[in-house]
Design an enzyme around this catalytic site. Structure first.
Site, mmCIF file in Angstrom:
data_model
loop_
_atom_site.group_PDB
_atom_site.id
_atom_site.type_symbol
_atom_site.label_atom_id
_atom_site.label_comp_id
_atom_site.label_asym_id
_atom_site.label_seq_id
_atom_site.Cartn_x
_atom_site.Cartn_y
_atom_site.Cartn_z
ATOM 1 C CB ILE A 11 -0.971 -0.030 1.206
ATOM 2 C CG1 ILE A 11 -1.956 -1.208 1.046
ATOM 3 C CG2 ILE A 11 -1.717 1.288 1.341
ATOM 4 C CD1 ILE A 11 -2.897 -1.418 2.226
ATOM 5 C CB ALA B 121 5.817 1.331 9.062
ATOM 6 C CE1 TYR C 206 -2.058 -6.153 10.753
ATOM 7 C CE2 TYR C 206 -4.426 -6.526 10.640
ATOM 8 C CZ TYR C 206 -3.294 -5.902 10.160
ATOM 9 O OH TYR C 206 -3.386 -5.029 9.114
ATOM 10 C CB ILE D 290 -11.920 -22.777 -3.906
ATOM 11 C CG1 ILE D 290 -11.581 -21.934 -5.143
ATOM 12 C CG2 ILE D 290 -13.085 -22.174 -3.129
ATOM 13 C CD1 ILE D 290 -12.746 -21.771 -6.113
HETATM 14 C C1 UD2 Z 1 -8.178 -12.211 6.702
HETATM 15 C C2 UD2 Z 1 -6.691 -12.454 6.956
HETATM 16 C C3 UD2 Z 1 -6.483 -13.815 7.590
HETATM 17 C C4 UD2 Z 1 -7.390 -14.027 8.799
HETATM 18 C C5 UD2 Z 1 -8.849 -13.721 8.440
HETATM 19 C C6 UD2 Z 1 -9.753 -13.745 9.672
HETATM 20 C C7 UD2 Z 1 -5.367 -11.340 5.251
HETATM 21 C C8 UD2 Z 1 -4.663 -11.478 3.943
HETATM 22 N N1 UD2 Z 1 -5.970 -12.443 5.717
HETATM 23 O O1 UD2 Z 1 -8.549 -13.183 5.817
HETATM 24 O O2 UD2 Z 1 -5.126 -13.957 7.966
HETATM 25 O O3 UD2 Z 1 -7.029 -13.226 9.878
HETATM 26 O O4 UD2 Z 1 -8.955 -12.385 7.872
HETATM 27 O O5 UD2 Z 1 -11.065 -13.632 9.264
HETATM 28 O O6 UD2 Z 1 -5.386 -10.300 5.868
HETATM 29 N N2 UD2 Z 1 -8.799 -18.729 0.195
HETATM 30 C C9 UD2 Z 1 -8.904 -19.762 -0.727
HETATM 31 N N3 UD2 Z 1 -7.776 -20.205 -1.343
HETATM 32 C C10 UD2 Z 1 -6.531 -19.687 -1.089
HETATM 33 C C11 UD2 Z 1 -6.436 -18.617 -0.139
HETATM 34 C C12 UD2 Z 1 -7.595 -18.170 0.482
HETATM 35 O O7 UD2 Z 1 -9.999 -20.286 -0.984
HETATM 36 O O8 UD2 Z 1 -5.552 -20.126 -1.694
HETATM 37 C C13 UD2 Z 1 -10.043 -18.245 0.823
HETATM 38 C C14 UD2 Z 1 -9.968 -18.132 2.330
HETATM 39 O O9 UD2 Z 1 -10.213 -19.358 2.936
HETATM 40 C C15 UD2 Z 1 -11.081 -17.093 2.566
HETATM 41 C C16 UD2 Z 1 -11.014 -16.197 1.329
HETATM 42 O O10 UD2 Z 1 -10.280 -16.918 0.360
HETATM 43 O O11 UD2 Z 1 -12.341 -17.709 2.614
HETATM 44 C C17 UD2 Z 1 -10.317 -14.881 1.558
HETATM 45 O O12 UD2 Z 1 -9.075 -15.143 2.216
HETATM 46 P P1 UD2 Z 1 -8.001 -14.000 2.601
HETATM 47 O O13 UD2 Z 1 -6.977 -14.621 3.482
HETATM 48 O O14 UD2 Z 1 -7.566 -13.307 1.371
HETATM 49 O O15 UD2 Z 1 -8.879 -12.924 3.386
HETATM 50 P P2 UD2 Z 1 -9.689 -13.073 4.758
HETATM 51 O O16 UD2 Z 1 -10.520 -11.841 4.847
HETATM 52 O O17 UD2 Z 1 -10.402 -14.344 4.839
#
Ligand code: UD2
Length: 310
Positions: A13, A80, A147, A206
């Site tokens: 960012i 940062a 975090y 997925i």
């Molecule tokens: C965020 C955080 C994660 C965790 C979560 C708690 C980031 C990048 N991630 O995840 O660490 O704290 O919030 O709710 O800040 N997925 C797949 N295949 C892959 C990777 C991810 O299907 O190879 C799915 C994952 O299981 C989720 C969705 O994609 O359902 C989004 O995942 P993400 O890690 O990009 O973002 P998020 O909001 O779930």
């Protein structure tokens, strides 16, 4: 035109924010310790005379203080951070140092050197795994990781400065995506992981049925929100979601990639990850009311750009 100190300037960012500020005609001093940022993210910025980059640790005792004393910024954009939720769970002490102590240093430096504004990289992680959608700024804050807890605490530390005449803007970013996001870990942003895998001709995995949704926002929109908050006159202190207000499912994301990579293997489905939330979406109206900011890049367009430029 303003003088802006950007911490974490070499990050995902940070580098886009720096480019946005330079394009708008501002003078930028970037600081980064290159822990998760990379000098090559700033290759274009480093060609401009209005930009200088310094290597320093923002959490160190007097690093930001010295930089602010020398540069006399009008605003500090504090990006940062320890950016990995997983790493914050593994090493809460480091999380505290990089996400709380560093913010205290920024706050102290701003007060000591008459900096008028601070823009802070907060996160939707402060809301935890709420199912109360869309997430409003008033939604209960219940972080579920060190975090998220640190970001919430840091918001409080900074907003306390508003009483002393500093304008503080806390930006609660939702799922940011775009060029230069690091796909290194399985817990990196899903779009960065998918982009790398399609690029390498491999299929994606997925977790779950792919119907889970997120509020994906382009890093270009995020950079613009940061620039507005740091430089536009007449803005008061506050915290706002930086999101699109729209939900996109993983199946939609994969559908867009598949159109760009028609030869790619079909996605593999695996059981949902423990603790994964199904739906997340922010309410975007406060940023519009307080900053005049609305996200402009549709997800399909942002993905097409990512696929094009990498
Ligand atoms: C965020 C955080 C994660 C965790 C979560 C708690 C980031 C990048 N991630 O995840 O660490 O704290 O919030 O709710 O800040 N997925 C797949 N295949 C892959 C990777 C991810 O299907 O190879 C799915 C994952 O299981 C989720 C969705 O994609 O359902 C989004 O995942 P993400 O890690 O990009 O973002 P998020 O909001 O779930």
């Amino acid at each position: 035109m303003g003088r802006i100190l950007v911490t974490g300037a070499a990050g995902f960012i940070g580098s886009h924010t720096t480019e946005r500020l330079l394009a708008d005609g501002h003078t930028v001093l970037g600081v980064d310790n290159f822990r998760s940022g990379h000098r090559h993210n700033l290759t274009a910025a480093l060609r401009q005379s209005a930009f200088r980059l310094v290597e320093a640790d923002v959490a160190a005792a007097d690093a930001v203080d010295r930089l602010a004393a020398g540069f006399q910024p009008d605003a500090i954009i504090h990006l940062a951070a320890l950016v990995s939720v997983q790493e914050s769970i593994r090493d809460p002490e480091l999380n505290h140092r990089l996400n709380v102590t560093a913010t205290e240093r920024v706050a102290a430096a701003a007060l000591a050197h008459g900096v008028r504004r601070i823009v802070f990289a907060s996160s939707a992680a402060i809301y935890g795994d709420t199912t109360d959608l869309p997430i409003r700024e008033e939604t209960e804050k219940a972080p579920i990781s060190p975090y998220g807890a640190a970001k919430l605490h840091a918001e409080g530390l900074l907003l306390g400065l508003a009483a002393q005449g500093v304008t503080v803007r806390c930006h609660r970013y939702f799922n940011v995506f775009g060029p230069r996001q690091d796909p290194a870990s399985p817990y990196s942003g899903v779009i960065s992981i998918f982009d790398r895998r399609y690029r390498e001709g491999r299929g994606v995995t997925i977790y779950g049925d792919g119907r889970q949704t997120r509020d994906f926002i382009s890093v270009h929109d995020v950079a613009r929100a940061n620039a507005i908050a740091a430089t536009q006159p007449g803005i008061g202190s506050g915290a706002a979601n930086i999101c699109t207000g729209r939900a996109t499912s993983l199946l939609e994301i994969v559908g867009i990639f598949a159109r760009h990579y028609p030869q790619a293997p079909a996605p593999r489905f695996e059981p949902g990850r423990p603790g994964d939330i199904i739906h997340s979406r922010g309410r975007a109206e406060r940023a519009e009311a307080e900053l005049g900011f609305t996200a402009q890049v549709p997800v399909a367009e942002g993905l097409a750009e990512l696929i094009r430029v990498g």
